[in-house]
Write a protein that holds these residues in place. Structure first.
Motif, PDB file in Angstrom:
ATOM      1  N   MET A   1      32.586  62.109 103.871  1.00  0.00           N
ATOM      2  CA  MET A   1      33.890  62.729 103.580  1.00  0.00           C
ATOM      3  C   MET A   1      33.874  64.205 103.970  1.00  0.00           C
ATOM      4  SD  MET A   1      34.798  60.962  99.896  1.00  0.00           S
ATOM      5  CE  MET A   1      36.492  61.532  99.794  1.00  0.00           C
ATOM      6  N   ARG A   2      32.768  64.884 103.654  1.00  0.00           N
ATOM      7  CA  ARG A   2      32.689  66.305 104.019  1.00  0.00           C
ATOM      8  C   ARG A   2      32.774  66.475 105.526  1.00  0.00           C
ATOM      9  NH1 ARG A   2      28.394  66.168 100.128  1.00  0.00           N
ATOM     10  NH2 ARG A   2      29.158  66.977  98.149  1.00  0.00           N
TER      11      ARG A   2
ATOM     12  N   LEU B   1      36.292  65.951 106.682  1.00  0.00           N
ATOM     13  CA  LEU B   1      37.141  67.084 106.317  1.00  0.00           C
ATOM     14  C   LEU B   1      36.807  68.312 107.161  1.00  0.00           C
ATOM     15  CD1 LEU B   1      37.052  66.558 102.456  1.00  0.00           C
ATOM     16  CD2 LEU B   1      39.002  66.172 103.966  1.00  0.00           C
TER      17      LEU B   1
ATOM     18  N   GLU C   1      36.489  72.965 104.731  1.00  0.00           N
ATOM     19  CA  GLU C   1      35.081  73.060 104.347  1.00  0.00           C
ATOM     20  C   GLU C   1      34.913  72.697 102.871  1.00  0.00           C
ATOM     21  OE1 GLU C   1      32.484  73.538 106.163  1.00  0.00           O
ATOM     22  OE2 GLU C   1      33.624  73.772 108.016  1.00  0.00           O
TER      23      GLU C   1
END
Lengths: 265, 205
Positions: free
Chosen positions: B194-195, B198, B204
């Motif tokens: 997911m990070r 994104l 961030e």
């Protein structure tokens, strides 16, 4: 990625999750406690009997299922057991046809009879109450083992097997053919059987090893066991000859209406 | 890693959270004995949390409610098979998941959740006159939607069970019958994905 960044994502998920749970809870109309208790009461005389009622219903369902399986299995067993019991008839003959028991045109043939056509003879035998038509060309010897099986000792045969017939077996020297609803020809040449399938498929085996043979394919025993299957550009001449002879004899002596297709009846 | 409380809303929070399975002492024994009042207490104890789990898998609130009711009924019928109080809630979760999936049908055969959880997040923010709160909720919904889109079905499921249904790791492990360590690995892997997703969009986390 920083530790702070990781915590931010989880914090955002936690916040989103909290909002989601609150929103989802809004969709709840009421507690299901009363409904559950009432359902338990309805399923028996009280909560302590609900399990027994449920189990009884499942047992009944299981009993119905088992009964259905037994019925289907019995039907299949009966079908299999009664498969060869259909009548065998010599429905047409021409020229010299010898038969060791029975043998008049239009009469029944006993299982185990051996038919032999001479140099100018030919015959049509129906088996399994007419669901199988077997044409014997000249110089052909066939033993009718049962209504579901013939043994080709020499010569050529043309066979129509209707789709509503049970299993039908043709045994030739070095070659066993098993069929259910198809049209094919079998001949014995050089002491070995061979089969050409016109429609549908058959299972051909030799020496205990076999394979499926589809329409347009020719199968012959392989030395050492098994069968060789080839797809010729055109059916071998003996196939067309046998089929044509069958149709002529059938049209003149057996099927006046001209319906020669074993599967069309 | 600090996880959120399993269910922070009050309703359905076990009164005896430290007791095995969250059941008050003696309740499990009374329930297994077929006591009607015990059945009612078990339902009241778990129904809110269970509804949250069901809502993840069901097409509608009505379907979720029906799945919850069926699950409690089955729990009662098969209560003799439940080994102890700690097994009650995971058993209910596994059952309600199966029931809701059975009802939702085709969506789950395509490995999709029938309801986009982000939609519910977004809707919750829509309180009239609270524009800032609404904007924040919409932002969170967009982040959640973007992040979840990067996940495989199993990773997506554990994230939703953990953060949206509010289940503990051990409850997810018992419900899905996988080791608790595997659940933790799945969550960490999902968060990393997911990070990354994104970050690709300039966010961030």
């Amino acid at each position: 990625m920083s530790e702070k960044g990781e915590n931010d994502l989880e914090a955002l998920l936690e916040q989103a999750g909290e909002e989601w749970r609150a929103r989802a809870a809004d969709g709840r109309r009421r507690s299901v406690a009363d409904g559950v208790v009432q359902a338990v009461r309805d399923s028996g005389s009280g909560p302590s009997h609900a399990g027994a009622a449920w189990t009884t219903a499942r047992l009944r369902l299981a009993a119905v299922f088992v009964a259905a399986v037994v019925l289907v299995a019995s039907g299949l067993a009966v079908h299999w057991a009664t498969r060869p019991s259909g009548a065998i008839h010599l429905v047409a003959k021409q020229g010299d046809v010898r038969i060791d028991r029975g043998g008049q045109e239009g009469t029944a043939i006993e299982a185990g009879a051996v038919l032999d056509t001479g140099a100018r003879g030919s015959a049509i035998v129906t088996l399994d109450d007419g669901r199988v038509q077997c044409y014997m060309a000249r110089n052909t010897a066939v033993a009718v083992v049962s209504s579901g099986e013939v043994r080709l000792d020499s010569g050529r045969i043309w066979v129509n097997v209707r789709t509503d017939s049970g299993r039908f077996d043709v045994r030739a020297p070095g070659l066993d053919v098993v069929v259910t609803g198809t049209r094919f020809a079998v001949s014995v040449e050089g002491g070995e059987g061979r089969v050409f399938v016109v429609e549908g498929s058959v299972s051909a085996s030799s020496g205990g090893s076999g394979q499926s043979v589809g329409g347009g394919s020719l199968a012959a025993p392989r030395p050492g066991g098994g069968v060789d299957v080839t797809i010729p550009d055109a059916p071998p001449a003996w196939v067309g000859q046998t089929r044509a002879e069958f149709e002529v004899l059938a049209a003149t002596r057996y099927f006046p209406s001209g319906n020669l297709s074993g599967n069309a009846e | 890693m600090v996880y959120p409380p399993a269910f922070p809303h009050g309703a359905g929070v076990p009164e005896h959270a430290d007791a095995p399975g969250g059941l008050p002492p003696g309740l499990f024994e009374r329930f297994q004995g077929g006591d009607e009042q015990a059945l009612r207490e078990v339902v009241v104890l778990f129904e809110a949390r269970l509804f949250g789990v069901a809502r993840l898998y069901a097409r509608s609130a009505e379907d979720a409610e029906e799945a919850v009711q069926d699950s409690f009924l089955r729990l009662y019928v098969y209560r003799a098979r439940i080994h102890g109080p700690e097994a009650v809630f995971p058993w209910l979760c596994a059952t309600v998941r199966r029931e809701a999936i059975r009802q939702s049908g085709t969506a789950w055969r395509r490995h999709e959740f029938p309801v986009d959880p982000a939609d519910l997040v977004e809707m919750q923010g829509g309180v009239e006159g609270e524009q800032v709160r609404l904007a924040e909720a919409e932002y969170r919904a967009e982040v959640v939607r973007s992040g979840l889109a990067a996940l495989r079905p199993k990773e997506r499921e554990v994230i939703l069970l953990r953060y949206f249904a509010g289940l503990q790791l051990k409850e997810i492990a018992a419900m899905r019958q996988i080791p608790m360590g595997t659940v933790g690995v799945l969550i960490q892997r999902a968060l990393a994905k997911m990070r990354k997703r994104l970050a690709d969009r300039g966010l961030e986390y």
